[in-house]
Design a protein around this motif. Structure first.
Motif, PDB file in Angstrom:
ATOM      1  N   PRO A  57      -5.134  36.895  34.543  1.00 44.44           N
ATOM      2  CA  PRO A  57      -5.692  38.245  34.425  1.00 44.44           C
ATOM      3  C   PRO A  57      -6.605  38.422  33.223  1.00 44.44           C
ATOM      4  O   PRO A  57      -7.573  39.180  33.279  1.00 44.44           O
ATOM      5  CB  PRO A  57      -4.438  39.120  34.311  1.00 44.44           C
ATOM      6  N   LEU A  58      -6.331  37.694  32.123  1.00 39.06           N
ATOM      7  CA  LEU A  58      -7.169  37.821  30.936  1.00 39.06           C
ATOM      8  C   LEU A  58      -8.558  37.213  31.132  1.00 39.06           C
ATOM      9  O   LEU A  58      -9.499  37.581  30.436  1.00 39.06           O
ATOM     10  CB  LEU A  58      -6.485  37.171  29.728  1.00 39.06           C
ATOM     11  N   SER A  59      -8.677  36.275  32.063  1.00 40.56           N
ATOM     12  CA  SER A  59      -9.971  35.624  32.286  1.00 40.56           C
ATOM     13  C   SER A  59     -10.663  36.121  33.556  1.00 40.56           C
ATOM     14  O   SER A  59     -11.705  35.596  33.947  1.00 40.56           O
ATOM     15  CB  SER A  59      -9.796  34.105  32.378  1.00 40.56           C
ATOM     16  N   GLN A  60     -10.101  37.139  34.206  1.00 39.90           N
ATOM     17  CA  GLN A  60     -10.614  37.571  35.511  1.00 39.90           C
ATOM     18  C   GLN A  60     -12.079  37.986  35.449  1.00 39.90           C
ATOM     19  O   GLN A  60     -12.861  37.680  36.363  1.00 39.90           O
ATOM     20  CB  GLN A  60      -9.779  38.725  36.050  1.00 39.90           C
ATOM     21  N   LYS A  61     -12.486  38.683  34.392  1.00 41.84           N
ATOM     22  CA  LYS A  61     -13.882  39.119  34.293  1.00 41.84           C
ATOM     23  C   LYS A  61     -14.830  37.926  34.254  1.00 41.84           C
ATOM     24  O   LYS A  61     -15.925  37.967  34.833  1.00 41.84           O
ATOM     25  CB  LYS A  61     -14.075  39.996  33.061  1.00 41.84           C
ATOM     26  N   THR A  62     -14.422  36.868  33.588  1.00 40.24           N
ATOM     27  CA  THR A  62     -15.256  35.663  33.527  1.00 40.24           C
ATOM     28  C   THR A  62     -15.296  34.979  34.883  1.00 40.24           C
ATOM     29  O   THR A  62     -16.345  34.506  35.323  1.00 40.24           O
ATOM     30  CB  THR A  62     -14.715  34.696  32.459  1.00 40.24           C
TER      31      THR A  62
END
Length: 279
Positions: free
Chosen positions: A220-225
């Motif tokens: 979830p912390l890297s979802q935007k990337t």
């Protein structure tokens, strides 16, 4: 370097080679063990918690207060292991101490493995606009909480005299300086050095301390990337394995480091990055 004797409050214990008496598959069996996983409800922590439970361990998840996820119940149902969650604000040392006391003293749990996994988004802030509040929060979650939990559970393990395992999560950014990671990267480097210090000092108590160095992991912390197709394609092109990592990629290495199979492995840095560190 100076070598100091161990703390007299905690006498040294033997460090046996279980491989002499145990067949190989059984070295990885975690039946009868209990593992604490911070941030075990999602991301890398969920993969580690699942691996531990599937290998036979009961799991204690330390979660953000009020987290309503169904993951602990689902994991318990799917693996047949006892999985419970404790609310804890890792931003507060007082709350960390209270939670550990609840686990060990109030509830009488015995902990064999500690996985320091919980994290927050610490990057993508330009150094020229970084704030005291953000820097201090990232420092608390990614270093002070790791230190304090390792100290408290390490003390518990040393007092029992039966050994233990601590697994810390560092990052490739600890070794590769990245733009807008001026706080997160150096702190993850500090986690690596803390791992070395703990390994050196706790070895006499048969406590092994190691660090995992994740690369590009889809959480979830890297979802935007991940959602940024152009950026995501550039990242994958630089990963020898040719894909984003997944939380499930941490199951096997976690079981190894939590089990008797790694009794002579301490202070190690293990990259879970599809080979990115070799590029």
């Amino acid at each position: 370097m100076a070598s100091f004797p161990p703390d007299t409050l905690f006498p040294p214990v033997p460090t046996p080679c279980h491989g002499e008496t145990t067949i190989t598959p059984a070295l990885f069996d975690l039946s009868g063990k209990t593992a604490v996983v911070t941030g075990g409800n999602g991301g890398i922590g969920s993969g580690m918690a699942r691996g531990l439970a599937e290998a036979g361990a009961d799991v204690i998840i330390i979660q953000i207060p009020g987290d309503a996820t169904a993951f602990p119940g689902q994991l318990a149902e799917q693996t047949g292991r006892r999985v419970v969650a404790y609310d804890c604000d890792l931003g507060s040392n007082d709350d960390i101490r209270r939670t550990v006391s609840d686990i060990l003293e109030r509830d009488g749990r015995v902990v064999d493995v500690l996985c320091n996994v919980a994290g927050i988004t610490g990057g993508f802030v330009p150094v020229l606009t970084e704030t005291d509040a953000h820097r201090e929060l990232v420092t608390q979650i990614h270093f002070h909480a790791v230190y304090l939990l390792s100290q408290l559970f390490g003390r518990h393990m040393a007092a029992r005299g039966l050994g233990g395992k601590i697994i810390n999560i560092s990052s490739l950014t600890a070794e590769r300086a990245m733009t807008r990671f001026s706080v997160y990267g150096p702190l993850k480097a500090a986690v690596g050095q803390l791992t070395n210090s703990l390994a050196n000092e706790l070895g006499v108590y048969n406590i092994q301390v190691n660090a995992l160095y994740p690369g590009w992991i889809h959480t979830p912390l890297s979802q935007k990337t991940v959602d940024n197709e152009e950026l995501s394609n550039r990242i994958v092109a630089a990963v020898p394995a040719g894909r984003w990592g997944k939380p499930q990629d941490f199951k096997g290495v976690t079981v190894f480091l939590a089990s008797s199979a790694s009794d002579y492995v301490t202070g190690a840095r293990i990259y879970v990055d599809g080979g990115t560190h070799s590029m």
